[in-house]
Design an enzyme around this catalytic site. Structure first.
Site, PDB file in Angstrom:
ATOM      1  N   GLY A 150      44.220 -37.869   8.924  1.00 19.86           N
ATOM      2  CA  GLY A 150      44.096 -39.349   9.608  1.00 19.86           C
ATOM      3  C   GLY A 150      42.555 -39.902   9.415  1.00 19.86           C
ATOM      4  CB  SER A 151      41.290 -42.825  10.801  1.00 19.95           C
ATOM      5  OG  SER A 151      41.283 -41.975  12.139  1.00 19.95           O
ATOM      6  CB  THR A 152      36.794 -40.983   8.592  1.00 21.81           C
ATOM      7  OG1 THR A 152      37.215 -41.080   7.508  1.00 21.81           O
ATOM      8  CG2 THR A 152      35.695 -40.320   8.264  1.00 21.81           C
ATOM      9  CD  GLU A 190      42.779 -33.520   2.553  1.00 21.55           C
ATOM     10  OE1 GLU A 190      41.706 -34.559   2.149  1.00 21.55           O
ATOM     11  OE2 GLU A 190      42.459 -32.428   2.380  1.00 21.55           O
ATOM     12  CB  CYS A 227      45.476 -42.043   2.553  1.00 24.52           C
ATOM     13  SG  CYS A 227      46.306 -40.884   1.437  1.00 24.52           S
TER      14      CYS A 227
END
Ligand code: NAD
Length: 542
Positions: free
Chosen positions: A265-267, A293, A327
């Protein structure tokens, strides 16, 4: 008990159906889409194989037709999340003691069911709720998930066959077991394959897993649970819970038996998990495995020796397939002045030829973005670029949410290589281009390396081998998946293990032996055949 060193079926990438007009698969998939579109599903969450319906529901609307409703899913409360932990820990011993070939057989069976009877249902669910066209659904929901399941079985046997050497009189062995506790799998909306793989990979290695899918992916998540059940996965090995992400995460990460997180998912979300895990360290029985990731700001760089048409095609496909919501989608490009006019002409022609609309019409290359939040974020950027003096819209720039969340594929041109859309992950069909003086090609590589926080994917285009080698070396930290003369998206399991470094994640390469290694604990056993009976070594002799 009988034994054997079993060979697993050789993993081969699942062939991709074409869905060209007149093919039987096209008719079958579109018929399944129609059938499911007319139905209303009532999706439970799953604990110990039991279906739970709380009555606290969320409606599911296709992103391309937001007034239509295809059903609802039920959300869990804190007590259910605690039950999920209890149940996972109850079933753990039996699952962990199940021999590897029986675990493998379940996931191989799931792969074959998905390749056959589940293929159209999984693809149609992904088209309806995640707004993918037939090809994007096929390569993700069917082929990539099948590949993850088959290849991981092969990688599992690679791990088990990794054994130490032994000296005379001694036999050394390594045995591999699942982690002691439960693994928490948290998955993104954009790939049904990732949603299936993140819980399946640790489960295959003998772990019990509590899985939380993204709210916008619950529709195909249910099909994944049906698939695993039909394949014979025992109850409770994967418990799927839905509901408030913060509550679910806080409850699970507070458990002393939390033993690992498998996240994509997102950082910022991953960073928040890492912080919570750090704060809870004193409570855990084991050091948790943290695999994530995360985001990307993926680049295309062309050298003056590149072929303009190839670069243009890489932009048209790499930036806009699945509305740029991969991504790995190209979202910044660095192009030489000499090639820019030809690339520009070609990309504008491509983008103007794209059709946009519902995935039910396979001629639509572009569909809607995932939800209102994404629409607001992306339309906000498009409003801003129209005001800023250092950026211009080359093609696209429009948006409309009257029917669905439609954002036009957009190419921006900036004179400022650090302009916001060159640095920030937008996660939509927008690419920003910076044109450099041909002579400055080498400095431009430094610019790519220094821009932004991510290092997920990147592509270089050149016809000069010395330049290709130079750029490959210079950008070694800039992308975990690096492409030479190809677009930066479309990684295939078993061929291009996927993941990035820096703020793009822990780079454990999903669908590879490196990822599976994170889900095992190893024990070394030394067995001595002639055991010493005297403590005195020869050197002690008089
Ligand atoms: P997201 O971070 O919004 O959500 C991912 C998961 O985290 C979802 O299950 C979501 O419900 C959950 N979540 C979100 N906020 C949370 C919170 N505060 N507490 C607990 N859980 C929370 O990401 P997304 O929009 O679903 O997916 C897009 C992102 O994923 C992009 O950044 C993309 O680059 C990244 N991605 C990376 C890869 C990769 O392999 N590197 C692959 C796919 C997607």
């Amino acid at each position: 008990m009988a034994s054997g060193f079993y060979k697993v079926p050789k993993a081969i990438n699942e062939p991709v159906n074409s869905y060209a007009p007149g093919t039987p698969e096209r008719d079958a998939l579109l018929a399944k889409f129609k059938e499911m579109y007319a139905e209303k599903v009532d999706i439970p969450f799953y604990i110990g194989g039991k279906e739970y319906r709380t009555g606290n529901t969320v409606e599911i609307h296709p992103p391309f037709d937001t007034k239509h409703c295809v059903g609802q899913y039920h959300t869990a409360e804190k007590k259910h999340i605690e039950m999920a932990v209890e149940n996972a820990l109850e079933v753990r011993a039996k699952w962990a003691a199940t021999s590897w070939e029986h675990r493998a057989a379940i996931f191989l069976k799931a792969a074959d069911l998905l390749a056959g009877p589940y293929r159209y249902k999984m693809n149609a669910a992904t088209m309806i709720a995640q707004s993918k066209n037939v090809m994007q659904a096929e390569i993700d929901a069917a082929c990539e998930l099948i590949d993850f399941l088959r290849f991981n079985v092969e990688f599992m046997t690679e791990i088990y066959s990794n054994q130490p050497t032994s000296s005379r009189g001694v036999w050394n062995r390594m045995e591999y077991r699942g982690l002691e506790g439960f693994v928490y799998a948290v998955t993104p909306f954009n790939f049904t394959a990732i949603a299936g793989n993140l819980p399946a990979a640790p489960a295959m290695m003998g772990n019990v897993v509590i899985w939380k899918p993204a709210a916008t992916q619950v529709y195909s998540a249910q099909v994944i649970m049906e698939l695993f059940k039909e394949a014979g996965l025992p109850d409770g090995v994967i418990n799927m819970v839905t509901g408030n992400s913060g509550m679910i995460t806080d409850t699970l990460l507070a458990s002393p038996d939390f033993t690992g997180i498998h996240f994509t998912g997102s950082t910022p979300v991953f960073n928040s998990f890492w912080k919570t895990i750090g704060n809870n360290m004193e409570n855990y029985k084991s050091y948790p495995r943290i695999v994530g990731e995360t985001g990307g700001k993926d680049f295309i760089w062309a050298h003056p020796t590149a072929n303009a048409k190839e670069v243009a095609t890489a932009i048209s496909r790499g930036a806009f397939e699945y509305q740029g919501q991969k991504c790995s989608a190209a979202s910044r490009a660095y192009l030489p002045k000499s090639l820019w006019p030809a690339i520009k002409e070609s990309v504008i022609k491509d983008v103007k030829s794209f059709k946009m609309g519902s995935p039910e019409d396979p001629s639509n290359f572009i569909n809607a973005v995932i939800d209102a939040k994404a629409f607001k974020r992306l339309s906000g950027y498009l409003d801003q670029v129209k005001k800023d003096s250092d950026v211009e819209v080359i093609v696209g720039g429009g948006y409309d949410d009257s029917v669905g969340y439609f954002i036009e594929p957009t190419v921006l041109l900036t004179t400022n290589p650090k302009y916001e859309t060159m640095c920030t992950e937008l996660f939509g069909p927008i690419i920003t281009i910076y044109v450099y003086e041909d002579a400055a090609w080498d400095e431009t590589l430094d610019l790519i390396d220094e821009t932004g926080e991510f290092a997920l994917t990147g592509a270089i285009f050149s016809g000069d081998r010395y330049v290709i080698e130079h750029a490959t070396n210079k950008l070694e930290n800039a992308a975990g998946n690096f492409y030479i003369n190809d677009k930066p998206s479309g990684a295939v399991v078993g061929q291009q293990p996927f993941g990035g470094a820096r703020a793009s994640g822990t780079n454990d390469k999903a669908g590879s032996v490196w990822n599976l290694l994170r889900w095992v604990n190893a024990r070394t056993i030394k067995e001595t055949f002639v055991t010493p009976k005297d403590y005195r070594y020869p050197f002690l002799g008089e």
